[in-house]
Design a protein around this motif. Structure first.
Motif, PDB file in Angstrom:
ATOM      1  N   ASP A  30      -6.703  12.014  -2.950  1.00  0.00           N
ATOM      2  CA  ASP A  30      -8.001  12.165  -2.286  1.00  0.00           C
ATOM      3  C   ASP A  30      -8.534  10.793  -1.879  1.00  0.00           C
ATOM      4  O   ASP A  30      -7.864   9.764  -2.071  1.00  0.00           O
ATOM      5  N   GLN A  31      -9.748  10.773  -1.331  1.00  0.00           N
ATOM      6  CA  GLN A  31     -10.304   9.529  -0.802  1.00  0.00           C
ATOM      7  C   GLN A  31     -10.566   8.494  -1.899  1.00  0.00           C
ATOM      8  O   GLN A  31     -10.735   7.314  -1.603  1.00  0.00           O
ATOM      9  N   ARG A 175     -11.667  18.650   4.304  1.00  0.00           N
ATOM     10  CA  ARG A 175     -12.609  18.540   5.427  1.00  0.00           C
ATOM     11  C   ARG A 175     -11.831  18.578   6.734  1.00  0.00           C
ATOM     12  O   ARG A 175     -11.467  17.542   7.302  1.00  0.00           O
ATOM     13  N   ALA A 176     -11.522  19.759   7.213  1.00  0.00           N
ATOM     14  CA  ALA A 176     -10.777  19.923   8.463  1.00  0.00           C
ATOM     15  C   ALA A 176     -10.923  21.377   8.896  1.00  0.00           C
ATOM     16  O   ALA A 176     -11.246  22.257   8.087  1.00  0.00           O
ATOM     17  N   THR A 198      -3.662  10.977   2.453  1.00  0.00           N
ATOM     18  CA  THR A 198      -4.971  10.985   1.812  1.00  0.00           C
ATOM     19  C   THR A 198      -5.791  12.118   2.409  1.00  0.00           C
ATOM     20  O   THR A 198      -5.973  12.188   3.625  1.00  0.00           O
ATOM     21  N   LEU A 199      -6.259  13.013   1.548  1.00  0.00           N
ATOM     22  CA  LEU A 199      -7.063  14.141   1.997  1.00  0.00           C
ATOM     23  C   LEU A 199      -8.544  13.812   1.808  1.00  0.00           C
ATOM     24  O   LEU A 199      -8.944  13.344   0.738  1.00  0.00           O
ATOM     25  N   GLN A 200      -9.319  14.063   2.839  1.00  0.00           N
ATOM     26  CA  GLN A 200     -10.770  13.917   2.726  1.00  0.00           C
ATOM     27  C   GLN A 200     -11.317  15.237   2.204  1.00  0.00           C
ATOM     28  O   GLN A 200     -11.364  16.230   2.919  1.00  0.00           O
ATOM     29  N   LEU A 201     -11.716  15.246   0.926  1.00  0.00           N
ATOM     30  CA  LEU A 201     -12.169  16.485   0.289  1.00  0.00           C
ATOM     31  C   LEU A 201     -13.693  16.562   0.254  1.00  0.00           C
ATOM     32  O   LEU A 201     -14.378  15.536   0.184  1.00  0.00           O
ATOM     33  N   ARG A 202     -14.180  17.775   0.288  1.00  0.00           N
ATOM     34  CA  ARG A 202     -15.632  17.998   0.148  1.00  0.00           C
ATOM     35  C   ARG A 202     -16.047  17.763  -1.300  1.00  0.00           C
ATOM     36  O   ARG A 202     -15.282  18.046  -2.213  1.00  0.00           O
TER      37      ARG A 202
END
Length: 202
Positions: A30-31, A175-176, A198-202
């Motif tokens: 994650d970020q 977030r997509a 890297t995943l941008q997560l809520r």
């Protein structure tokens, strides 16, 4: 004449050989740099999906126990029937409002089980109408090349036909659009391809 027949036979034998295949390993963070578990990775080779029923080595049930759905994320093929056994002392009422599968399994108690057949590919969010804290997800897929990331954030898929392939990563907090992102990855006939994202997560 003999040479032409031999060449034709060799060519036919070549095209009858199974396609070469390789593997894919994906690592997701994650970020903040933390591993991301419970992401679903699916692969669709440009060469197409093999014919025949899709089967995975894991089961097709989600147990209600400890006021939670276990597993939290389940991958099943289109057409799979998922069982929802209740192992809690209290009654549960499983439901989903997701477009691929809107359904209700009305109140039932301990050691009872109901099931539902998933006919459309997509992500299905499930909940309990009695216990708001309960949430889970079923990813219904139309490819045999699928896996879920472990606690380490790593997922591996083997025996993918060689050539370019579309890789989709889905996570309920991504977030997509549609909670998913896609890549095109060349699958080697020998060895494994690997990707880290890297995943941008809520």
């Amino acid at each position: 004449m003999f040479a032409r027949i031999a060449l034709a036979a060799a060519t036919a034998a070549l095209f009858a050989m199974p396609a070469h295949a390789g593997g894919l390993m994906v690592k997701l963070i994650d970020q903040a740099g933390r591993p991301v578990p419970d992401a679903v990775i699916t692969v669709k080779p440009s060469a197409g999906i093999p014919r025949g029923p899709i089967r995975f080595p894991w089961g097709t049930s989600i147990v209600q126990q400890g006021i939670a759905f276990n597993p939290h994320v389940l991958i099943v093929p289109v057409g799979a029937t998922v069982a929802f056994p209740n192992k809690d002392k209290v009654r549960h009422h499983v439901y989903s409002f997701s477009k691929p599968a809107r359904f209700e399994l009305k109140l039932y108690g301990r050691d009872e089980s109901h099931s539902y057949t998933f006919k459309t590919a997509g992500a299905v969010a499930i909940g309990c109408n009695i216990h708001d804290s309960m949430s889970g997800f079923i990813k219904v897929v139309d490819t045999p090349f699928a896996a879920k990331s472990a606690a380490s954030g790593v997922a591996s898929i083997a025996a993918i036909p060689a050539g370019p392939a579309t890789v989709t990563v889905w996570h309920p907090r991504l977030r997509a659009r549609g909670n998913e992102m896609t890549w095109t990855v060349p699958i080697s006939a020998t060895g494994d391809a690997s990707r880290q994202a890297t995943l941008q997560l809520r």
